[in-house]
Motif scaffolding. Structure first.
Motif, mmCIF file in Angstrom:
data_model
loop_
_atom_site.group_PDB
_atom_site.id
_atom_site.type_symbol
_atom_site.label_atom_id
_atom_site.label_comp_id
_atom_site.label_asym_id
_atom_site.label_seq_id
_atom_site.Cartn_x
_atom_site.Cartn_y
_atom_site.Cartn_z
ATOM 1 N N VAL A 256 0.845 -1.200 0.000
ATOM 2 C CA VAL A 256 0.000 0.000 0.000
ATOM 3 C C VAL A 256 0.878 1.246 0.000
ATOM 4 N N PRO A 257 0.305 2.422 -0.290
ATOM 5 C CA PRO A 257 1.117 3.649 -0.327
ATOM 6 C C PRO A 257 1.656 4.036 1.057
ATOM 7 N N THR A 258 2.811 4.693 1.058
ATOM 8 C CA THR A 258 3.364 5.303 2.272
ATOM 9 C C THR A 258 3.768 6.739 1.937
ATOM 10 N N PRO A 259 2.808 7.638 1.821
ATOM 11 C CA PRO A 259 3.135 9.049 1.538
ATOM 12 C C PRO A 259 3.741 9.716 2.764
ATOM 13 N N PHE A 260 4.131 10.986 2.629
ATOM 14 C CA PHE A 260 4.599 11.676 3.827
ATOM 15 C C PHE A 260 3.606 12.750 4.240
ATOM 16 N N ASN A 261 3.647 13.096 5.517
ATOM 17 C CA ASN A 261 2.791 14.138 6.074
ATOM 18 C C ASN A 261 3.343 15.511 5.730
ATOM 19 N N GLY A 262 2.643 16.545 6.164
ATOM 20 C CA GLY A 262 3.085 17.905 5.898
ATOM 21 C C GLY A 262 4.450 18.221 6.470
ATOM 22 N N ASP A 263 4.831 17.546 7.551
ATOM 23 C CA ASP A 263 6.147 17.759 8.161
ATOM 24 C C ASP A 263 7.185 16.775 7.639
ATOM 25 N N HIS A 264 6.855 16.069 6.553
ATOM 26 C CA HIS A 264 7.741 15.117 5.881
ATOM 27 C C HIS A 264 7.984 13.836 6.673
ATOM 28 N N THR A 265 7.233 13.605 7.737
ATOM 29 C CA THR A 265 7.288 12.298 8.402
ATOM 30 C C THR A 265 6.390 11.335 7.638
ATOM 31 N N ALA A 266 6.633 10.043 7.821
ATOM 32 C CA ALA A 266 5.901 9.036 7.059
ATOM 33 C C ALA A 266 4.462 8.907 7.545
ATOM 34 N N ASP A 267 3.549 8.842 6.599
ATOM 35 C CA ASP A 267 2.154 8.545 6.896
ATOM 36 C C ASP A 267 1.965 7.036 6.781
ATOM 37 N N LEU A 268 1.888 6.379 7.922
ATOM 38 C CA LEU A 268 1.787 4.915 7.954
ATOM 39 C C LEU A 268 0.343 4.439 8.135
ATOM 40 N N SER A 269 -0.606 5.327 7.915
ATOM 41 C CA SER A 269 -2.001 4.959 8.163
ATOM 42 C C SER A 269 -2.464 3.831 7.241
ATOM 43 N N TYR A 270 -1.985 3.820 5.977
ATOM 44 C CA TYR A 270 -2.391 2.754 5.055
ATOM 45 C C TYR A 270 -1.778 1.416 5.466
ATOM 46 N N VAL A 271 -0.533 1.457 5.929
ATOM 47 C CA VAL A 271 0.128 0.235 6.386
ATOM 48 C C VAL A 271 -0.580 -0.306 7.622
ATOM 49 N N GLN A 272 -0.889 0.581 8.553
ATOM 50 C CA GLN A 272 -1.578 0.138 9.767
ATOM 51 C C GLN A 272 -2.950 -0.429 9.436
ATOM 52 N N ALA A 273 -3.671 0.224 8.538
ATOM 53 C CA ALA A 273 -4.992 -0.278 8.152
ATOM 54 C C ALA A 273 -4.885 -1.670 7.526
#
Length: 418
Positions: free
Chosen positions: A86-103
């Motif tokens: 699944v995608p792993t985009p980054f947040n506004g502060d350039h940290t990883a958005d792991l919400s798709y991985v967690q889901a």
């Protein structure tokens, strides 16, 4: 243990990596269930069709579905092994958005049985694979997770990052070496059995965090080298020197291999992955951060240069050739070409901006609200334009004759019209 996987496998995410992975496994006899939350993708794969452009993929998908080895659904099934792609985009502060991985991990958890394998392919910061074990463990306390080096775990969890080039995915998926990092050695061995089904390259076993970091380092290395080339292009422009000639001459040195400059860096990996390293060690990664800043600045520099050239005309028309992030694919993720068009259109709101791309048939969402941006055929756009900006080296653009550009300002960010 060198046996190949033989069971039912589910892949969560039918995108640029998940679908080709599903196909190479299915066409080699593995029963594969592709899972995606997008009904359009599920319907397309179920019909044996491909929802994006990738050479040789369409025939392979059609064949895998016709054989009954590949099916698609929106529901996570029971399986012997699961791959998370699944995608792993980054947040506004350039940290990883792991919400798709967690889901994805939480969808897998209720289906898990003793002996199952879970592989994360999504590019992620070090420690993400261990977090998957934590997320699943919280939902399935009846299963012994492999975190903390548990040698007798019930479930085997590992990370195997993709390392393929769009446009060559179906070749490199098979021929490239693979890195498989497990939370334990046993996890790595069990996960490697999946890739032994199709991989012709070497399978390198390691720990999960090292596998996660290796993928980030691969793309950060490329980003730093692209930044060097892009910075050279701006310096050469300021000094009225042909950067392409400079690079050609410098690369004749036996230990020099400078990359070619461009309008920025695009795609899902290179603009994103270095930030995962930076966020993990923000105070000791100045070089990687500087490279990111250079490459992020290039679209602004090009837009400023085009806007300056537009001042020569009373009411110019500008043609921007290319919207994808690289040549001869339809992938527009993180495309610097789109950002350049957006910046030019906003800087020159009264100027008609004609955009054309043989692989893109609709105006991207980020440009759709700009009234002065219109999608046009390549020859019509070039003929109408006073300024032609080459942003992507698609083959049809490389074939444009110099006579067609006569009397126009041509701004070639790729060096193909020299």
């Amino acid at each position: 243990m060198n046996t190949a996987f033989n069971g039912r496998l589910a892949i969560l995410g039918m995108g640029y990596i998940g679908l080709p992975t599903a196909v190479v496994l299915a066409t080699r006899g593995v029963e594969v269930i592709g899972v995606d939350i997008n009904p359009r993708i599920v319907e397309a794969v179920s019909r044996g069709e491909v929802p994006f452009v990738e050479p040789d993929l369409a025939i392979a998908v059609s064949g895998a579905v016709a054989m009954g080895r590949l099916k698609a659904t929106s529901e996570t099934p029971e399986a012997d092994a699961y791959i998370i792609a699944v995608p792993t985009p980054f947040n506004g502060d350039h940290t990883a958005d792991l919400s798709y991985v967690q889901a994805a991990a939480e969808q897998i958890a209720p289906r898990l049985r003793q002996g199952n394998i879970v592989v994360l392919e999504s590019t992620s910061p070090p420690g993400t694979t261990a977090r998957i074990a934590e997320w699943i463990g919280a939902l399935r306390p009846d299963l012994k997770m492999p975190h903390d080096g548990e040698p007798n775990a019930d479930v085997f969890i590992a990370h195997c990052p993709e390392r393929v080039l769009p446009g060559r995915i179906m070749i490199e998926m098979i021929t490239n070496d693979r890195v498989v990092g497990g939370l334990t050695r046993r996890c790595a061995e069990r996960a490697a059995s999946i890739y032994r089904v199709f991989a012709q390259g070497e399978i390198l076993l390691t720990d999960a965090a090292s596998a996660e970091m290796a993928k980030l380092v691969e793309n950060a290395y490329r980003d730093v080298n692209i930044a060097f080339a892009n910075e050279l292009s701006m310096i050469s422009e300021a000094l009225h020197i042909d950067v392409w000639e400079v690079i050609k001459l410098a690369n004749r040195h036996p230990r020099v291999n400078i990359l070619t400059p461009g309008p920025g860096v695009g795609g899902h990996c290179i603009p994103v992955d270095p930030w995962f390293i930076i966020s993990a060690a923000p105070h000791i990664s100045p070089l990687i951060r500087a490279a990111r800043n250079v490459n992020d600045s290039i679209p602004h520099h090009i837009a400023d240069q085009v806007a300056a050239k537009a001042q020569r005309f009373r009411s110019p028309t500008i043609a921007c050739l290319g919207l994808t992030y690289k040549a001869n694919v339809d992938d527009i993720r993180e495309s610097p070409a789109i950002e350049v068009v957006q910046l030019i259109a906003k800087a020159l709101p009264e100027v008609d901006i004609l955009v054309c791309d043989p692989f893109v048939d609709t105006v991207p969402k980020t440009l759709a609200d700009l009234a002065n941006v219109k999608l046009e055929g390549v020859h019509q756009a070039v003929d109408r334009a006073d300024i032609v900006v080459l942003l992507v080296e698609h083959e049809p653009f490389k074939a444009i004759r110099h006579t067609r550009l006569g009397g126009k300002v041509a701004y070639d960010t790729r060096g193909v019209w020299r």
